[in-house]
Design an enzyme around this catalytic site. Structure first.
Site, PDB file in Angstrom:
ATOM      1  N   CYS A  81      -5.905  -5.967  -5.807  1.00 14.44           N
ATOM      2  CA  CYS A  81      -4.859  -6.936  -5.463  1.00 14.44           C
ATOM      3  C   CYS A  81      -4.603  -6.963  -3.950  1.00 14.44           C
ATOM      4  CB  CYS A  81      -3.614  -6.639  -6.282  1.00 14.44           C
ATOM      5  SG  CYS A  81      -2.561  -8.069  -6.453  1.00 14.44           S
ATOM      6  N   HIS A 175      -4.673  -5.540 -11.645  1.00 13.71           N
ATOM      7  CA  HIS A 175      -4.317  -4.111 -11.587  1.00 13.71           C
ATOM      8  C   HIS A 175      -4.845  -3.363 -12.813  1.00 13.71           C
ATOM      9  CE1 HIS A 175      -1.120  -4.098  -8.381  1.00 13.71           C
ATOM     10  NE2 HIS A 175      -1.184  -5.394  -8.617  1.00 13.71           N
ATOM     11  N   GLU A 177      -5.065  -0.199 -13.109  1.00  8.47           N
ATOM     12  CA  GLU A 177      -4.372   1.100 -13.231  1.00  8.47           C
ATOM     13  C   GLU A 177      -3.108   0.976 -14.068  1.00  8.47           C
ATOM     14  OE1 GLU A 177      -4.242  -0.901 -10.758  1.00  8.47           O
ATOM     15  OE2 GLU A 177      -2.266  -0.850  -9.825  1.00  8.47           O
TER      16      GLU A 177
HETATM   17  N1  GLN Z   1       0.978 -10.864  -3.308  1.00  8.21           N
HETATM   18  C1  GLN Z   1       0.672  -9.599  -2.728  1.00  8.21           C
HETATM   19  C2  GLN Z   1       0.114  -9.771  -1.329  1.00  8.21           C
HETATM   20  O1  GLN Z   1      -0.086 -10.832  -0.892  1.00  8.21           O
HETATM   21  C3  GLN Z   1      -0.305  -8.823  -3.578  1.00  8.21           C
HETATM   22  C4  GLN Z   1       0.332  -8.453  -4.885  1.00  8.21           C
HETATM   23  C5  GLN Z   1      -0.183  -7.202  -5.501  1.00  8.21           C
HETATM   24  O2  GLN Z   1      -0.835  -6.373  -4.846  1.00  8.21           O
HETATM   25  N2  GLN Z   1       0.149  -7.012  -6.741  1.00  8.21           N
HETATM   26  O3  GLN Z   1      -0.130  -8.828  -0.660  1.00  8.21           O
END
Ligand code: GLN
Length: 206
Positions: A81, A175, A177
Site C-alpha cells: 500500500c 494489506h 498482513e
Molecule cells: N492512502 C495512503 C497513501 O497515500 C495509503 C494507504 C495505506 O497504506 N493503507 O499513502
C-alpha cells in the site's frame, strides 16, 4: 535455510501485523527504527500507512538514501500500500518523497472516497495454491497505473494492476498482513532465497 531476518520499517503504519505474519512464516521480524539496523536484515518490508508521512520520516531519519542504496544493490523489499507508493518511480499526482526504485506509476487513493476500504478475492500469480483466491484488504489503496517492461504483473482487480514484481522488489496495493493468509509473505521469503543464491557466484564454494 536458516531463519532469515526481515526488517519492517517502523516509522509509521501497520508494523506489528507484518511482524506477527513473519513470525508465523518462520522468519524473524524486527521493527526498524534506525538505518544502522538495516544491515542486520536480509530483506525489508515497507508497510502501509500514509506515504507522505513515511516519506518525510524516511528523510528525517536517514532511511531514504540508505534503503535506496541497499535495495539498489539487490536487497529484497516488499512494499504494501503506502510502501508500494514509496517504491514507485512515478506518481500520477502530487509531489512527495519517493524511493523511485521500481518502474511503475502509482495512483494514490485510486479507489476514491466512496470505497475507502473494501475486501476482494483475488487470483494471484506465483503464490502457493494459486487457484485458491486470496482475500485482499484494500484501505485507501493505490493502484498501479503503468508498469515498465521489466515488471511482472502478479495480480489485478477490476482491470487494474494491484500486485507486481520487478527483480527483488515486490509490491501490493492491499494489506495481506491483515488477513490470516500468509502466502504472499511466504512468496517474499522465497524471493530472498533466490537473492541469496544470486549472491553466491558459481565457483566461490558458497
Ligand atoms: N492512502 C495512503 C497513501 O497515500 C495509503 C494507504 C495505506 O497504506 N493503507 O499513502
Amino acid at each position: 535455510m536458516k531463519k532469515p531476518t526481515i526488517g519492517v520499517l517502523a516509522l509509521q503504519g501497520a508494523v506489528r501485523e507484518h511482524l506477527a505474519m513473519l513470525e508465523r512464516t518462520g522468519a524473524r521480524g524486527v521493527a526498524l527504527k534506525y538505518p544502522s539496523e538495516l544491515h542486520l536484515c536480509s530483506g525489508l518490508i515497507i508497510p502501509g500507512g500514509e506515504s507522505t508521512t513515511i516519506g518525510k520520516l524516511m528523510i528525517a531519519c536517514g532511511f531514504l538514501e540508505e534503503v535506496r542504496e541497499l535495495v539498489g544493490q539487490g536487497m529484497p523489499v516488499y512494499g504494501t500500500c503506502a510502501g508500494l507508493i514509496m517504491l514507485a518511480s512515478r506518481l500520477i499526482e502530487g509531489d512527495q518523497p519517493l524511493l523511485g526504485l521500481m518502474d511503475i506509476t502509482a495512483r494514490r487513493n485510486a479507489y476514491g472516497r466512496q470505497v475507502d476500504s473494501f475486501e476482494a478475492d483475488l487470483v494471484l500469480k506465483g503464490i502457493e495454491d494459486p487457484g485458491r483466491p486470496f482475500r485482499a484488504v484494500f484501505i485507501r489503496a493505490p493502484w498501479i497505473e503503468e508498469t515498465g517492461p521489466g515488471v511482472e504483473v502478479l495480480g489485478e482487480h477490476g482491470g487494474r494492476v494491484v500486485m507486481a514484481r520487478q527483480d527483488g522488489m515486490l509490491v501490493s496495493a492491499f494489506h495481506p498482513e491483515l488477513t490470516g493468509d500468509d502466502r504472499i509473505h511466504r512468496y517474499f521469503l522465497r524471493m530472498l532465497e533466490g537473492a541469496e543464491m544470486a549472491e553466491r557466484a558459481p565457483g566461490t564454494g558458497g
